[in-house]
Design a protein around this motif. Structure first.
Motif, PDB file in Angstrom:
ATOM      1  N   ARG A 256       4.731 -13.208   7.303  1.00 51.67           N
ATOM      2  CA  ARG A 256       3.314 -12.863   7.469  1.00 51.67           C
ATOM      3  C   ARG A 256       2.442 -13.199   6.273  1.00 51.67           C
ATOM      4  O   ARG A 256       1.287 -12.760   6.217  1.00 51.67           O
ATOM      5  N   ALA A 257       2.952 -13.968   5.295  1.00 42.20           N
ATOM      6  CA  ALA A 257       2.128 -14.205   4.111  1.00 42.20           C
ATOM      7  C   ALA A 257       2.507 -15.481   3.385  1.00 42.20           C
ATOM      8  O   ALA A 257       3.669 -15.881   3.350  1.00 42.20           O
TER       9      ALA A 257
ATOM     10  N   ASN B  42       1.603  -6.433   4.223  1.00 46.01           N
ATOM     11  CA  ASN B  42       3.000  -6.285   4.625  1.00 46.01           C
ATOM     12  C   ASN B  42       3.571  -7.672   4.928  1.00 46.01           C
ATOM     13  O   ASN B  42       3.707  -8.053   6.088  1.00 46.01           O
ATOM     14  N   PRO B  43       3.898  -8.456   3.888  1.00 45.42           N
ATOM     15  CA  PRO B  43       4.309  -9.846   4.101  1.00 45.42           C
ATOM     16  C   PRO B  43       5.629 -10.002   4.837  1.00 45.42           C
ATOM     17  O   PRO B  43       5.865 -11.032   5.474  1.00 45.42           O
ATOM     18  N   GLY B  44       6.491  -8.993   4.780  1.00 42.16           N
ATOM     19  CA  GLY B  44       7.812  -9.125   5.382  1.00 42.16           C
ATOM     20  C   GLY B  44       8.737  -9.945   4.499  1.00 42.16           C
ATOM     21  O   GLY B  44       8.294 -10.752   3.676  1.00 42.16           O
ATOM     22  N   LEU B  45      10.017  -9.733   4.652  1.00 40.41           N
ATOM     23  CA  LEU B  45      11.010 -10.461   3.865  1.00 40.41           C
ATOM     24  C   LEU B  45      12.245 -10.687   4.720  1.00 40.41           C
ATOM     25  O   LEU B  45      12.869  -9.732   5.191  1.00 40.41           O
ATOM     26  N   VAL B  46      12.585 -11.961   4.934  1.00 39.45           N
ATOM     27  CA  VAL B  46      13.783 -12.328   5.685  1.00 39.45           C
ATOM     28  C   VAL B  46      14.696 -13.101   4.749  1.00 39.45           C
ATOM     29  O   VAL B  46      14.408 -14.240   4.383  1.00 39.45           O
ATOM     30  N   ARG B  47      15.795 -12.458   4.338  1.00 36.10           N
ATOM     31  CA  ARG B  47      16.770 -13.115   3.464  1.00 36.10           C
ATOM     32  C   ARG B  47      17.748 -13.914   4.326  1.00 36.10           C
ATOM     33  O   ARG B  47      18.400 -13.350   5.207  1.00 36.10           O
ATOM     34  N   ILE B  48      17.861 -15.187   4.052  1.00 34.09           N
ATOM     35  CA  ILE B  48      18.651 -16.056   4.915  1.00 34.09           C
ATOM     36  C   ILE B  48      20.129 -15.682   4.929  1.00 34.09           C
ATOM     37  O   ILE B  48      20.716 -15.520   6.008  1.00 34.09           O
ATOM     38  N   PRO B  49      20.812 -15.538   3.781  1.00 33.45           N
ATOM     39  CA  PRO B  49      22.257 -15.228   3.834  1.00 33.45           C
ATOM     40  C   PRO B  49      22.560 -13.936   4.591  1.00 33.45           C
ATOM     41  O   PRO B  49      23.437 -13.904   5.465  1.00 33.45           O
TER      42      PRO B  49
ATOM     43  N   GLY C  57      -5.721  -6.350   2.399  1.00 35.37           N
ATOM     44  CA  GLY C  57      -5.057  -7.558   2.871  1.00 35.37           C
ATOM     45  C   GLY C  57      -4.256  -8.297   1.819  1.00 35.37           C
ATOM     46  O   GLY C  57      -4.143  -9.529   1.879  1.00 35.37           O
ATOM     47  N   MET C  58      -3.665  -7.574   0.891  1.00 34.40           N
ATOM     48  CA  MET C  58      -2.848  -8.229  -0.131  1.00 34.40           C
ATOM     49  C   MET C  58      -1.774  -7.284  -0.638  1.00 34.40           C
ATOM     50  O   MET C  58      -1.830  -6.069  -0.429  1.00 34.40           O
ATOM     51  N   SER C  59      -0.780  -7.860  -1.316  1.00 37.93           N
ATOM     52  CA  SER C  59       0.273  -7.106  -1.985  1.00 37.93           C
ATOM     53  C   SER C  59       0.825  -7.999  -3.086  1.00 37.93           C
ATOM     54  O   SER C  59       0.416  -9.161  -3.224  1.00 37.93           O
ATOM     55  N   PHE C  60       1.767  -7.468  -3.860  1.00 35.86           N
ATOM     56  CA  PHE C  60       2.316  -8.278  -4.951  1.00 35.86           C
ATOM     57  C   PHE C  60       3.724  -7.817  -5.281  1.00 35.86           C
ATOM     58  O   PHE C  60       4.228  -6.837  -4.711  1.00 35.86           O
ATOM     59  N   ALA C  61       4.372  -8.532  -6.193  1.00 34.53           N
ATOM     60  CA  ALA C  61       5.765  -8.222  -6.534  1.00 34.53           C
ATOM     61  C   ALA C  61       6.088  -8.748  -7.925  1.00 34.53           C
ATOM     62  O   ALA C  61       5.443  -9.686  -8.417  1.00 34.53           O
ATOM     63  N   ARG C  62       7.086  -8.140  -8.520  1.00 34.09           N
ATOM     64  CA  ARG C  62       7.650  -8.647  -9.775  1.00 34.09           C
ATOM     65  C   ARG C  62       9.108  -8.977  -9.542  1.00 34.09           C
ATOM     66  O   ARG C  62       9.843  -8.221  -8.892  1.00 34.09           O
ATOM     67  N   ALA C  63       9.534 -10.125 -10.054  1.00 34.83           N
ATOM     68  CA  ALA C  63      10.935 -10.546  -9.937  1.00 34.83           C
ATOM     69  C   ALA C  63      11.463 -10.875 -11.319  1.00 34.83           C
ATOM     70  O   ALA C  63      10.804 -11.584 -12.090  1.00 34.83           O
ATOM     71  N   ASP C  64      12.650 -10.356 -11.632  1.00 37.28           N
ATOM     72  CA  ASP C  64      13.285 -10.608 -12.928  1.00 37.28           C
ATOM     73  C   ASP C  64      14.665 -11.209 -12.719  1.00 37.28           C
ATOM     74  O   ASP C  64      15.376 -10.858 -11.761  1.00 37.28           O
TER      75      ASP C  64
ATOM     76  N   PRO D 185       0.791  -1.235   0.000  1.00 32.13           N
ATOM     77  CA  PRO D 185       0.000   0.000   0.000  1.00 32.13           C
ATOM     78  C   PRO D 185       0.821   1.282   0.000  1.00 32.13           C
ATOM     79  O   PRO D 185       0.303   2.335  -0.375  1.00 32.13           O
ATOM     80  N   VAL D 186       2.084   1.204   0.402  1.00 29.85           N
ATOM     81  CA  VAL D 186       2.930   2.398   0.345  1.00 29.85           C
ATOM     82  C   VAL D 186       3.125   2.829  -1.098  1.00 29.85           C
ATOM     83  O   VAL D 186       3.051   4.015  -1.435  1.00 29.85           O
ATOM     84  N   GLU D 187       3.373   1.850  -1.996  1.00 34.50           N
ATOM     85  CA  GLU D 187       3.567   2.164  -3.415  1.00 34.50           C
ATOM     86  C   GLU D 187       2.242   2.283  -4.164  1.00 34.50           C
ATOM     87  O   GLU D 187       2.138   3.043  -5.138  1.00 34.50           O
ATOM     88  N   PHE D 188       1.255   1.510  -3.744  1.00 34.88           N
ATOM     89  CA  PHE D 188      -0.033   1.444  -4.432  1.00 34.88           C
ATOM     90  C   PHE D 188      -1.138   1.596  -3.390  1.00 34.88           C
ATOM     91  O   PHE D 188      -1.640   0.612  -2.847  1.00 34.88           O
ATOM     92  N   PRO D 189      -1.530   2.824  -3.068  1.00 34.68           N
ATOM     93  CA  PRO D 189      -2.454   3.064  -1.955  1.00 34.68           C
ATOM     94  C   PRO D 189      -3.789   2.334  -2.052  1.00 34.68           C
ATOM     95  O   PRO D 189      -4.444   2.099  -1.039  1.00 34.68           O
ATOM     96  N   ALA D 190      -4.213   1.940  -3.265  1.00 38.01           N
ATOM     97  CA  ALA D 190      -5.493   1.240  -3.399  1.00 38.01           C
ATOM     98  C   ALA D 190      -5.507  -0.103  -2.676  1.00 38.01           C
ATOM     99  O   ALA D 190      -6.576  -0.646  -2.382  1.00 38.01           O
ATOM    100  N   LEU D 191      -4.333  -0.659  -2.356  1.00 35.68           N
ATOM    101  CA  LEU D 191      -4.267  -1.932  -1.639  1.00 35.68           C
ATOM    102  C   LEU D 191      -4.602  -1.782  -0.164  1.00 35.68           C
ATOM    103  O   LEU D 191      -4.840  -2.783   0.522  1.00 35.68           O
ATOM    104  N   HIS D 192      -4.616  -0.557   0.323  1.00 35.83           N
ATOM    105  CA  HIS D 192      -4.846  -0.293   1.744  1.00 35.83           C
ATOM    106  C   HIS D 192      -6.167  -0.906   2.212  1.00 35.83           C
ATOM    107  O   HIS D 192      -7.212  -0.698   1.585  1.00 35.83           O
TER     108      HIS D 192
END
Length: 234
Positions: A131-132, A193-200, A110-117, A100-107
């Motif tokens: 959290r997700a 806000n799913p959170g992200l914990v990178r192991i390394p 209860g969801m968010s999304f991402a793109r990975a390349d 929701p910080v980048e896309f306020p309509a998600l506020h």
């Protein structure tokens, strides 16, 4: 006359403990059922007020009047093309999370999304979302994708364009481009806000004592120091 003995004998000590036990069980049920709160209206586009205000803590902002909301409020266009230069030089990976910080309509939804390349042979290192649950759709390329459950069992497969894999909440998962060209994935999360914990980076870049890491992973002092330099900025 014969009387039936009581099933439970009164115990003054236990009677003193019952309120504490009831409180503990109530808290346990609350934790087990916790999730993003259900919305109480159709939508809530935050209204930050006049001026260039960065939305960093959306609940502090009131909702726009529905009369002032347009279709454009519900469209996000910043993921239409792959990045050209912001790939990590060490992993060949580029990710863009949209909350929701980048896309306020998600506020409140209860969801968010991402793109990975991914560049060829690029990897999204092992990580998890506390959290997700995530679903990952391969939109381009061929991607080796998987997760490890709490019992140490791995579930992994090479995915082609159009295939989807789900990563349960809290499970360590990973991806690697195993095709000849670039690859892209679109991920969705059932949390704002799913959170992200990178192991390394979490293990070797967070300041855990060197002696503990040496014993835990069977590494020498020099090896730990090398890994700290490698992952300290992740």
């Amino acid at each position: 006359m014969y009387s039936i003995p009581p099933l439970f004998k009164f115990n003054p000590y236990m009677s003193q403990k019952l309120p504490l036990l009831s409180l503990f069980l109530s808290l346990l049920l609350l934790l087990c059922s916790s999730s993003d709160p259900d919305p109480v209206q159709d939508f809530c586009i935050p209204e930050p007020g006049p001026g260039p205000v960065r939305l960093t803590h959306l609940p502090t902002y009131p909702c726009k009047s529905p009369a002032n909301v347009t279709s454009n409020d519900f469209v996000f266009s910043n993921l239409t093309s792959p990045p050209s230069s912001n790939f990590s030089p060490s992993t060949g990976f580029s990710g863009k999370a949209v909350t929701p910080v980048e896309f306020p309509a998600l506020h409140t939804l209860g969801m968010s999304f991402a793109r990975a390349d991914f560049l060829p042979s690029g990897v999204n290192p092992p990580h998890y979302h506390p959290r997700a649950t995530e679903t990952a759709l391969v939109v381009e390329g061929t991607v080796y994708s998987g997760f490890v459950d709490s019992g140490g069992r791995i579930f992994a497969k090479v995915l082609e364009k159009g295939e989807v894999m789900v990563f349960p909440r809290g499970m360590i998962h990973f991806q690697m481009n195993v095709g000849e060209g670039r690859a892209s994935i679109f991920g969705t999360f059932n949390s704002e806000n799913p959170g992200l914990v990178r192991i390394p980076g979490t293990v070797f870049g967070s300041g855990i004592k060197e002696e503990l890491l040496e014993k835990a992973f069977g590494l020498s002092e020099k090896e730990v120091e090398r890994l700290r330099r490698r992952f300290g900025s992740m």
